[in-house]
Enzyme design. Structure first.
Site, PDB file in Angstrom:
ATOM      1  NE  ARG A  31      69.243-115.545  53.285  1.00 34.18           N
ATOM      2  CZ  ARG A  31      69.719-116.646  53.854  1.00 34.18           C
ATOM      3  NH1 ARG A  31      71.017-116.871  53.907  1.00 34.18           N
ATOM      4  NH2 ARG A  31      68.882-117.516  54.379  1.00 34.18           N
TER       5      ARG A  31
ATOM      6  NE  ARG B  15      70.234-121.624  51.840  1.00 41.18           N
ATOM      7  CZ  ARG B  15      69.084-121.296  52.428  1.00 41.18           C
ATOM      8  NH1 ARG B  15      68.381-122.228  53.070  1.00 41.18           N
ATOM      9  NH2 ARG B  15      68.631-120.064  52.396  1.00 41.18           N
TER      10      ARG B  15
ATOM     11  NE  ARG C  71      61.761-115.035  52.538  1.00 41.16           N
ATOM     12  CZ  ARG C  71      62.162-116.272  52.796  1.00 41.16           C
ATOM     13  NH1 ARG C  71      61.375-117.289  52.600  1.00 41.16           N
ATOM     14  NH2 ARG C  71      63.357-116.449  53.256  1.00 41.16           N
TER      15      ARG C  71
ATOM     16  NE  ARG D 135      71.275-122.576  56.164  1.00 41.07           N
ATOM     17  CZ  ARG D 135      70.200-121.804  56.001  1.00 41.07           C
ATOM     18  NH1 ARG D 135      69.052-122.155  56.534  1.00 41.07           N
ATOM     19  NH2 ARG D 135      70.289-120.681  55.325  1.00 41.07           N
TER      20      ARG D 135
ATOM     21  CE  LYS E 226      61.944-119.038  57.606  1.00 43.89           C
ATOM     22  NZ  LYS E 226      63.257-118.455  57.965  1.00 43.89           N
TER      23      LYS E 226
HETATM   24  P1  AP5 Z   1      67.307-123.444  59.473  1.00 40.12           P
HETATM   25  O1  AP5 Z   1      66.283-124.365  60.027  1.00 40.12           O
HETATM   26  O2  AP5 Z   1      67.923-123.811  58.163  1.00 40.12           O
HETATM   27  O3  AP5 Z   1      66.742-121.955  59.443  1.00 40.12           O
HETATM   28  P2  AP5 Z   1      65.646-121.293  58.505  1.00 40.12           P
HETATM   29  O4  AP5 Z   1      64.825-120.405  59.374  1.00 40.12           O
HETATM   30  O5  AP5 Z   1      64.944-122.336  57.692  1.00 40.12           O
HETATM   31  O6  AP5 Z   1      66.614-120.398  57.635  1.00 40.12           O
HETATM   32  P3  AP5 Z   1      66.672-120.142  56.066  1.00 40.12           P
HETATM   33  O7  AP5 Z   1      67.982-119.411  55.844  1.00 40.12           O
HETATM   34  O8  AP5 Z   1      66.496-121.382  55.271  1.00 40.12           O
HETATM   35  O9  AP5 Z   1      65.517-119.207  55.887  1.00 40.12           O
HETATM   36  P4  AP5 Z   1      65.322-118.236  54.791  1.00 40.12           P
HETATM   37  O10 AP5 Z   1      63.928-117.873  55.109  1.00 40.12           O
HETATM   38  O11 AP5 Z   1      66.265-117.101  54.678  1.00 40.12           O
HETATM   39  O12 AP5 Z   1      65.671-119.057  53.476  1.00 40.12           O
HETATM   40  P5  AP5 Z   1      64.766-119.801  52.396  1.00 40.12           P
HETATM   41  O13 AP5 Z   1      65.435-121.052  52.051  1.00 40.12           O
HETATM   42  O14 AP5 Z   1      63.342-119.834  52.821  1.00 40.12           O
HETATM   43  O15 AP5 Z   1      68.454-123.268  60.582  1.00 40.12           O
HETATM   44  C1  AP5 Z   1      69.612-122.486  60.324  1.00 40.12           C
HETATM   45  C2  AP5 Z   1      70.832-123.140  61.010  1.00 40.12           C
HETATM   46  O16 AP5 Z   1      70.668-123.074  62.408  1.00 40.12           O
HETATM   47  C3  AP5 Z   1      71.028-124.619  60.663  1.00 40.12           C
HETATM   48  O17 AP5 Z   1      72.388-124.885  60.544  1.00 40.12           O
HETATM   49  C4  AP5 Z   1      70.405-125.355  61.861  1.00 40.12           C
HETATM   50  O18 AP5 Z   1      71.017-126.617  62.066  1.00 40.12           O
HETATM   51  C5  AP5 Z   1      70.686-124.376  62.998  1.00 40.12           C
HETATM   52  N1  AP5 Z   1      69.635-124.393  64.023  1.00 40.12           N
HETATM   53  C6  AP5 Z   1      68.292-124.379  63.808  1.00 40.12           C
HETATM   54  N2  AP5 Z   1      67.624-124.366  64.964  1.00 40.12           N
HETATM   55  C7  AP5 Z   1      68.574-124.338  65.956  1.00 40.12           C
HETATM   56  C8  AP5 Z   1      68.519-124.303  67.372  1.00 40.12           C
HETATM   57  N3  AP5 Z   1      67.345-124.305  68.054  1.00 40.12           N
HETATM   58  N4  AP5 Z   1      69.690-124.279  68.053  1.00 40.12           N
HETATM   59  C9  AP5 Z   1      70.873-124.293  67.395  1.00 40.12           C
HETATM   60  N5  AP5 Z   1      71.001-124.339  66.047  1.00 40.12           N
HETATM   61  C10 AP5 Z   1      69.859-124.363  65.334  1.00 40.12           C
HETATM   62  O19 AP5 Z   1      64.840-118.759  51.196  1.00 40.12           O
HETATM   63  C11 AP5 Z   1      66.054-118.542  50.471  1.00 40.12           C
HETATM   64  C12 AP5 Z   1      65.823-117.468  49.426  1.00 40.12           C
HETATM   65  O20 AP5 Z   1      64.779-117.882  48.511  1.00 40.12           O
HETATM   66  C13 AP5 Z   1      65.318-116.116  49.971  1.00 40.12           C
HETATM   67  O21 AP5 Z   1      66.378-115.289  50.408  1.00 40.12           O
HETATM   68  C14 AP5 Z   1      64.589-115.558  48.744  1.00 40.12           C
HETATM   69  O22 AP5 Z   1      65.487-115.022  47.818  1.00 40.12           O
HETATM   70  C15 AP5 Z   1      63.951-116.800  48.115  1.00 40.12           C
HETATM   71  N6  AP5 Z   1      62.572-117.020  48.624  1.00 40.12           N
HETATM   72  C16 AP5 Z   1      62.127-118.088  49.350  1.00 40.12           C
HETATM   73  N7  AP5 Z   1      60.822-117.952  49.656  1.00 40.12           N
HETATM   74  C17 AP5 Z   1      60.428-116.767  49.097  1.00 40.12           C
HETATM   75  C18 AP5 Z   1      59.225-116.037  49.083  1.00 40.12           C
HETATM   76  N8  AP5 Z   1      58.133-116.510  49.705  1.00 40.12           N
HETATM   77  N9  AP5 Z   1      59.192-114.865  48.421  1.00 40.12           N
HETATM   78  C19 AP5 Z   1      60.264-114.380  47.786  1.00 40.12           C
HETATM   79  N10 AP5 Z   1      61.455-114.998  47.773  1.00 40.12           N
HETATM   80  C20 AP5 Z   1      61.550-116.173  48.424  1.00 40.12           C
END
Ligand code: AP5
Length: 209
Positions: free
Chosen positions: A164, A153, A88, A122, A13
């Site tokens: 997660r 992270r 979410r 990552r 994402k």
């Molecule tokens: P990446 O693009 O970083 O993936 P992502 O989907 O953004 O993953 P996140 O872990 O950031 O999502 P998340 O939703 O768990 O975390 P968030 O920060 O929102 O890609 C991942 C890896 O794969 C990278 O190394 C990339 O290079 C590689 N990659 C990507 N695409 C690829 C491809 N096509 N081929 C090969 N490799 C690839 O949230 C973190 C925490 O914050 C949550 O756990 C929660 O506690 C809190 N939080 C955030 N938003 C909310 C909410 N709305 N409500 C409640 N809590 C929340």
């Protein structure tokens, strides 16, 4: 265009939101990045969020809804935005419906085993939010965009990643049905390479690459 990116942790994402936002010239609103910045700065929101994030749990709805509502009211959102990581939960989606009109929801679909590998490799820049994978860094330890040191992270540790994923399937996956019913959902195979995934999302949005 007001867009939501939906998908499990590691689905890409953040990576794709950056590329699509550059292409469409709209801001990326990542609730994860906002919370990590707040934790780094030691703000009250950051202190509240830390224990939830470290445990792989979601931050309470009321905390996150207020943050997003305030952010979407800013001037740079008038021409559209990508919401990366919000909503979410169903209550977050219902709250969003009261202060925003969404045009498209992109669901990035990737199998759990691929997600674990992506997350463990990552590396991120806490200054500008850029995301990398060890396999593309060739030993480089600094951000190519701003020069800051790249870090792993805390919530990308193995046991937290598994939690997660459980939280995603239990609390966030129901949003797929929520947006299907509204005829807004577009499913994209996120297991393809970066460029093919980018092209598939642009195509789903009806935008030119
Ligand atoms: P990446 O693009 O970083 O993936 P992502 O989907 O953004 O993953 P996140 O872990 O950031 O999502 P998340 O939703 O768990 O975390 P968030 O920060 O929102 O890609 C991942 C890896 O794969 C990278 O190394 C990339 O290079 C590689 N990659 C990507 N695409 C690829 C491809 N096509 N081929 C090969 N490799 C690839 O949230 C973190 C925490 O914050 C949550 O756990 C929660 O506690 C809190 N939080 C955030 N938003 C909310 C909410 N709305 N409500 C409640 N809590 C929340």
């Amino acid at each position: 265009m007001n867009i939501i990116f939906l998908g499990p942790p590691g689905a890409g994402k953040g990576t794709q939101a950056q590329k699509i936002c550059d292409a469409l010239n709209i801001p990326q609103i990542s609730t994860g990045d906002i919370l990590r910045r707040a934790m780094k700065e030691g703000t009250e929101t950051g202190r509240k969020a830390k224990s939830f994030i470290d445990a792989g749990q979601l931050v309470p709805d009321d905390v996150i809804i207020d943050i997003v509502k305030e952010r979407l009211a800013m001037d740079d959102c008038t021409k559209g935005y990508i919401l990366d990581g919000f909503p979410r939960t169903v209550p977050q989606a219902e709250a969003l419906d009261t202060f925003a009109t969404i045009d498209s929801v992109i669901e990035l679909d990737v199998a759990d085993q691929v997600l674990v590998d992506r997350l463990s490799g990552r590396r991120v820049c806490l200054k500008c939010g850029a995301t990398y994978h060890l396999s593309m860094l060739n030993g480089e330890t600094r951000c190519a965009k701003c020069g800051e040191d790249l870090v792993q992270r805390d919530d990308d540790k193995a046991e937290t990643v598994l939690n997660r994923l459980k939280v995603y399937h239990a609390q966030t996956a129901p949003l797929i049905g929520y947006y299907e019913k509204k005829s807004l959902l577009k499913k994209v195979d996120g297991a393809q390479g970066l460029e093919n995934t980018f092209a598939a999302i642009m195509n789903a949005l009806g935008a030119k690459a």
